[in-house]
Write an enzyme that holds these catalytic residues in place. Sequence first.
Site, PDB file in Angstrom:
ATOM      1  N   CYS A   2       0.871  -1.154   0.000  1.00 22.25           N
ATOM      2  CA  CYS A   2       0.000   0.000   0.000  1.00 22.25           C
ATOM      3  C   CYS A   2       0.912   1.208   0.000  1.00 22.25           C
ATOM      4  CB  CYS A   2      -0.854   0.017   1.259  1.00 22.25           C
ATOM      5  SG  CYS A   2      -1.743  -1.521   1.500  1.00 22.25           S
ATOM      6  N   ARG A  27       1.303   1.695  -5.924  1.00 22.82           N
ATOM      7  CA  ARG A  27       1.485   0.679  -4.888  1.00 22.82           C
ATOM      8  C   ARG A  27       0.178  -0.004  -4.501  1.00 22.82           C
ATOM      9  NH1 ARG A  27       6.336   1.402  -2.313  1.00 22.82           N
ATOM     10  NH2 ARG A  27       5.557   0.200  -0.546  1.00 22.82           N
ATOM     11  N   TRP A  75      -3.804  -1.772  -1.304  1.00 23.05           N
ATOM     12  CA  TRP A  75      -3.849  -2.972  -2.132  1.00 23.05           C
ATOM     13  C   TRP A  75      -4.204  -4.090  -1.159  1.00 23.05           C
ATOM     14  CZ3 TRP A  75      -1.409  -7.771  -2.443  1.00 23.05           C
ATOM     15  CH2 TRP A  75      -1.568  -8.465  -3.645  1.00 23.05           C
ATOM     16  N   ASN A 101       1.142  -0.259   6.041  1.00 23.00           N
ATOM     17  CA  ASN A 101       1.525  -0.960   4.811  1.00 23.00           C
ATOM     18  C   ASN A 101       2.293  -2.188   5.251  1.00 23.00           C
ATOM     19  OD1 ASN A 101       2.567  -1.755   2.309  1.00 23.00           O
ATOM     20  ND2 ASN A 101       4.300  -0.357   2.473  1.00 23.00           N
ATOM     21  N   GLY A 102       1.779  -3.374   4.914  1.00 18.77           N
ATOM     22  CA  GLY A 102       2.462  -4.612   5.308  1.00 18.77           C
ATOM     23  C   GLY A 102       1.452  -5.647   5.740  1.00 18.77           C
ATOM     24  N   GLU A 487       9.247 -12.155 -21.109  1.00 20.25           N
ATOM     25  CA  GLU A 487       8.919 -10.784 -20.691  1.00 20.25           C
ATOM     26  C   GLU A 487       7.804 -10.199 -21.566  1.00 20.25           C
ATOM     27  OE1 GLU A 487       9.338  -9.057 -18.234  1.00 20.25           O
ATOM     28  OE2 GLU A 487       9.171  -6.970 -18.846  1.00 20.25           O
ATOM     29  N   LYS A 491       4.182  -8.893 -20.187  1.00 18.98           N
ATOM     30  CA  LYS A 491       3.635  -7.553 -20.457  1.00 18.98           C
ATOM     31  C   LYS A 491       2.198  -7.670 -20.946  1.00 18.98           C
ATOM     32  CE  LYS A 491       5.863  -5.929 -18.719  1.00 18.98           C
ATOM     33  NZ  LYS A 491       6.968  -6.059 -17.882  1.00 18.98           N
ATOM     34  N   GLU A 494      -0.311  -8.946 -18.095  1.00 21.43           N
ATOM     35  CA  GLU A 494      -0.607  -8.095 -16.941  1.00 21.43           C
ATOM     36  C   GLU A 494      -1.415  -6.855 -17.294  1.00 21.43           C
ATOM     37  OE1 GLU A 494       2.740  -6.483 -14.715  1.00 21.43           O
ATOM     38  OE2 GLU A 494       3.933  -6.359 -16.522  1.00 21.43           O
ATOM     39  N   HIS A 510       7.423 -30.269 -28.059  1.00 21.59           N
ATOM     40  CA  HIS A 510       7.330 -31.170 -26.904  1.00 21.59           C
ATOM     41  C   HIS A 510       5.986 -31.021 -26.190  1.00 21.59           C
ATOM     42  CE1 HIS A 510      11.462 -32.376 -27.455  1.00 21.59           C
ATOM     43  NE2 HIS A 510      11.774 -31.099 -27.598  1.00 21.59           N
ATOM     44  N   LYS A 609       2.508  -2.038  -8.054  1.00 27.39           N
ATOM     45  CA  LYS A 609       3.866  -1.919  -8.582  1.00 27.39           C
ATOM     46  C   LYS A 609       4.882  -2.606  -7.684  1.00 27.39           C
ATOM     47  CE  LYS A 609       6.946   0.039 -11.298  1.00 27.39           C
ATOM     48  NZ  LYS A 609       7.038  -0.692 -12.569  1.00 27.39           N
TER      49      LYS A 609
HETATM   50  O1  M6R Z   1      10.441  -4.032  -7.979  1.00 29.08           O
HETATM   51  P1  M6R Z   1      10.813  -5.398  -8.454  1.00 29.08           P
HETATM   52  O2  M6R Z   1      11.657  -5.355  -9.671  1.00 29.08           O
HETATM   53  O3  M6R Z   1      11.425  -6.251  -7.397  1.00 29.08           O
HETATM   54  O4  M6R Z   1       9.434  -6.074  -8.846  1.00 29.08           O
HETATM   55  C1  M6R Z   1       9.360  -7.397  -9.260  1.00 29.08           C
HETATM   56  C2  M6R Z   1       8.041  -7.699  -9.901  1.00 29.08           C
HETATM   57  O5  M6R Z   1       6.997  -7.497  -8.990  1.00 29.08           O
HETATM   58  C3  M6R Z   1       7.785  -6.813 -11.132  1.00 29.08           C
HETATM   59  O6  M6R Z   1       8.806  -6.937 -12.055  1.00 29.08           O
HETATM   60  C4  M6R Z   1       6.448  -7.206 -11.801  1.00 29.08           C
HETATM   61  O7  M6R Z   1       6.540  -8.480 -12.335  1.00 29.08           O
HETATM   62  C5  M6R Z   1       6.074  -6.178 -12.871  1.00 29.08           C
HETATM   63  N1  M6R Z   1       4.704  -5.774 -12.720  1.00 29.08           N
HETATM   64  C6  M6R Z   1       6.207  -6.679 -14.246  1.00 29.08           C
HETATM   65  O8  M6R Z   1       5.847  -5.731 -15.185  1.00 29.08           O
END
Ligand code: M6R
Length: 614
Positions: A2, A27, A75, A101-102, A487, A491, A494, A510, A609
């Site tokens: 959060c 966040r 969150w 937050n936590g 990757e 993208k 998500e 396979h 994030k």
């Molecule tokens: O801040 P970080 O790089 O440790 O975050 C890791 C993942 O949470 C982050 O890369 C996440 O997968 C992204 N939303 C991908 O776009």
Amino acid sequence: MCGIVGYVGHRQACPIIIKGLHRLEYRGYDSAGVAIVDQSGEIGLYKCKGKVSDLERFLDGKATESTIGIGHTRWATHGAPNDANAHPHFSSSGRLALIHNGIIENFRVLKDALKSHGYEFRSSTDSEVLVNLIEYIQDTNGCSLEEAVRMALRQVVGAYAIAVIERGVSDRIIAARESSPMAIGIGEGEYFLSSDASSIIDYTHNFVYLNDGEVAVIEKGKPLQIKNLSGEMSHVDIQKLELSISQLEKGGYPHFMLKEIHEQPDTIVDCIRGRVNPDTKEVILSGVLDNQDKFLKAGRIIFVACGTSWHASLIGEHLIENLCRIPVEVEYASEFRYRNPIIRKDDVVIAVSQSGETADTLAAVEIARREGAFVYGICNVIGSSIARATASGTYIHVGPEIGVASTKAFTGQVTVMAMLALVIGKLRGTIEEEKYHKVAQALLDLPDTLRKALDCSKNLENFAKIFTYAHNFIYLGRGYNYPTALEGALKLKEISYIHAEGLPAAEMKHGPIALIDAEMPTVVIATLDRTYEKTVSNIEEIKARGGKIIAVISQGDTQLRKRADYCIEVPSTEECLMPIVSIIPLQLLAYYVATCKGRNVDQPRNLAKSVTVE
Ligand code: M6R
């Protein structure tokens, strides 16, 4: 996961808090709230389900004048996203208000104990348990809020960054942290607090970052006091954060993600600045050079990371094994921390994290440290928990990344890993001079190469519309570009919510090739490298089964232009840097598919994030 903000001083608190919360929405954004101490000394608490803009509408016309306040954007972890579970939380009597937050892991036990003392709960959160525990301790011991916070936190298991205000006290906030970030901004007779210093950069550049187990007494007009949980004073270390406000704004783009994709030629300049000498082509990373012996005698390098940072680490594995001849393992931090990993004293553990706050990666760092490994960090956020917990490291310096989907951090991480491999390879004598200089030159040329890649991808907006029908995508790559495929798939899923799977191209036969039909687009990274011909064969196998191919190809490749259904050209660079270039059209493809589908790309559903919970 959060965002929390606080203010105490001489200005109106609410506008500062709302602005900070907007910046912290990356966040979490399922509910938001503020609490202030009003003119009569009462706590005014306003919160609602939804985004910070919903809170702003809710606050309209309410009497929020106050020079002290705390705010939260959530969150959800414990309890659904609704008004009751939104923060701040009142204590039972309404005397205290808290933001958190936590996660309080032992909240059930604490809640049962409080219930037996007659406490009632309005929400299903773990955070409400904490504010009631603090109130209970204060009432039974007759102690100050600061003391009650310390005593309560000694009973808590879990992660927290908290801020608490008290009825009738309009000049003091008590804050504390354990495994969740908390920065305190120092102004002239005023203080700001936030989960992320950049969110309050308009007001100050001077920050104190709380350490785990510290409690701060933040009092208007008085020096900041920081103590540990036993009440012993800690040193107050003020650090400067150089950041401009324009870095936190959209700069004319409709979304942060699009801005951040287009920023990449410039962020790479910042990333390599002062590290690759344009005249001599020497690469200098002080974090490595100051710890040469660790890298010279390294028996193994272990990357620990999550999500996009994990994908970047897979490319790091190729780079280091190829250029330094050191065995490399790449671990999901979340798996590594719980499987009793074998860590040797001559291991170098590299933690990769954009935010520097990812809970699993931070925990992996702690384990590696405890076992005696040398722990190196590759982070973006300056002063973040992982950056501070590692023995040394390299910042990627790509500026604040606000879009939830990581873009410029990925290219920055791979760029740092390439520099790392060059420096270590040279130290160990495993890289030929000619190769070293070629890769160093390619790094210097990267900003231009990325500009060309963005230029080649201009038509993607129209092209992406064709694929909004699809429910599934496959992404294929080989060698350095297999992680790029992973990757690209991440993208797309998500931000568009379309299922996508990344695979090594040769793995198709396979099993996954059974999925191929006319409805399943396959994105193939098929640039001219040592596996090109093999990838072309993989493309033929898919086409033979009626599949549609979107190929990312090297500029001028006429062979695949004829064979693939759709082609996106990219300029060439050294093979080991190719993922930095070939990811550009995949980022844009995901962005445009998602926007065509009307998705909120900067704040996709269910995500945040910075994943500061495990
Ligand atoms: O801040 P970080 O790089 O440790 O975050 C890791 C993942 O949470 C982050 O890369 C996440 O997968 C992204 N939303 C991908 O776009």
